[in-house]
Each structure stands twice: as structure tokens, then as C-alpha cells.
Design a protein around this motif. Structure first.
Motif, PDB file in Angstrom:
ATOM      1  N   ASP A  62       0.823  -1.204   0.000  1.00  0.00           N
ATOM      2  CA  ASP A  62       0.000   0.000   0.000  1.00  0.00           C
ATOM      3  C   ASP A  62       0.861   1.260   0.000  1.00  0.00           C
ATOM      4  OD1 ASP A  62      -2.190  -1.655  -0.016  1.00  0.00           O
ATOM      5  OD2 ASP A  62      -2.549  -1.499   2.155  1.00  0.00           O
TER       6      ASP A  62
ATOM      7  N   GLN B 166       2.580   1.560  -3.588  1.00  0.00           N
ATOM      8  CA  GLN B 166       1.667   1.909  -4.668  1.00  0.00           C
ATOM      9  C   GLN B 166       1.179   3.344  -4.550  1.00  0.00           C
ATOM     10  OE1 GLN B 166       0.060  -2.413  -6.061  1.00  0.00           O
ATOM     11  NE2 GLN B 166      -1.328  -1.251  -4.846  1.00  0.00           N
ATOM     12  N   ALA B 167       1.196   3.908  -3.333  1.00  0.00           N
ATOM     13  CA  ALA B 167       0.761   5.288  -3.141  1.00  0.00           C
ATOM     14  C   ALA B 167       1.873   6.269  -3.515  1.00  0.00           C
ATOM     15  CB  ALA B 167       0.346   5.496  -1.691  1.00  0.00           C
TER      16      ALA B 167
END
Length: 151
Positions: A71, A74-75
Motif C-alpha cells: 500500500d 503503490q501510493a
């Protein structure tokens, strides 16, 4: 058929420490020269525990840690500086080591360069997609922004 012990991860074949049977030509021409595997012997089989222990140390501790890291990755947009000529063409290509260092500099957890998969060499400026295998069940897709090195 050749019986080998993998020393590094080979996509589609196995993980380090796995014993695999492959065709003789694949072993002789690809796996052995690149030191991705070693011939299986009773003595070499003792090395499997050391290889597996090293693999466990490099892997994410748990599935939840890997998902949290995915997470974060990917951010974030990871920027990699590279020397470029006119037209945005790079002198050389962006390596997995440079990508791993750039990921680490963003504050995300450190990523092993062997877990970074490139579909094709990155040889131009701009945005590119890179996949990183964080865990056998977790894959992160990272946006990599290759910018011209200003020095």
C-alpha cells in the motif's frame, strides 16, 4: 533432465533452496552460467538449509507486513535520476539496484533488488510501471518516474 538446487529466485521455476528438475540445455546454458542454480549432490543438499535461512531473512515477516508495504509503495511515486541525451533517451538503462535505492529513499521499506521485475529495460525518461514481489502472495505495482540527472 538435470537435478539442480536453485540459489536465487527464478520466475516460473521456484525459490532459492528448491530442488528442481530441468532440461539439460536450460541448466547448462542459462541457470548454471548465471549462478541461479547449482548441481544437486548430497553434499550440496546440506547447503539448502543455509539458502532457505537467508531467504527467510530477506522475506517480509508476514503477509500483513507485505500488504502494508504494498500500500505504501503503490501510493508513492518513486523518482530515479538518470543521465539522458536529447530526446529523452538514456545513456544505458535504469538498473534494479537504482530502483531499490530510490524506493528506500522515499521512506518505504527496503526492497531486495532481486524482487524487482522489469518487463523490458527502462531506457527513456518519463513514467514506467515496475512490479515488485514483496511476498509469494503479494505483488506491488510501483510508478517509477525517470527524470534527467541535473549535475
Amino acid at each position: 533432465m538435470s537435478k539442480l538446487i536453485l540459489t536465487q529466485e527464478v520466475t516460473g521455476l521456484g525459490e532459492p533452496g528448491d530442488i528442481v528438475d530441468v532440461k539439460d540445455g536450460y541448466a547448462r546454458n542459462f541457470l548454471l552460467p548465471r549462478k541461479l542454480a547449482q548441481p544437486w549432490t548430497k553434499g550440496a543438499e546440506k547447503n539448502i538449509t543455509a539458502i532457505r535461512r537467508a531467504r527467510k531473512a530477506r522475506e517480509m515477516a508476514s503477509l500483513d507486513d507485505a500488504r502494508a508495504a504494498r500500500d505504501l509503495l503503490q501510493a508513492a511515486v518513486v523518482s530515479v535520476p538518470a543521465k539522458a541525451g536529447t530526446g529523452g533517451r538514456l545513456f544505458g538503462a535504469v538498473t534494479t539496484t537504482e530502483i531499490a535505492d530510490a524506493v528506500k529513499s522515499t521512506g518505504a521499506p527496503a526492497v531486495d533488488k532481486r524482487k524487482i521485475e522489469l518487463s523490458s529495460p527502462i531506457k527513456s525518461l518519463g513514467e514506467h510501471r515496475v512490479t515488485i514481489r514483496l511476498h509469494p502472495e503479494v505483488v506491488a505495482t510501483v510508478t517509477l518516474n525517470v527524470v534527467a540527472n541535473v549535475s
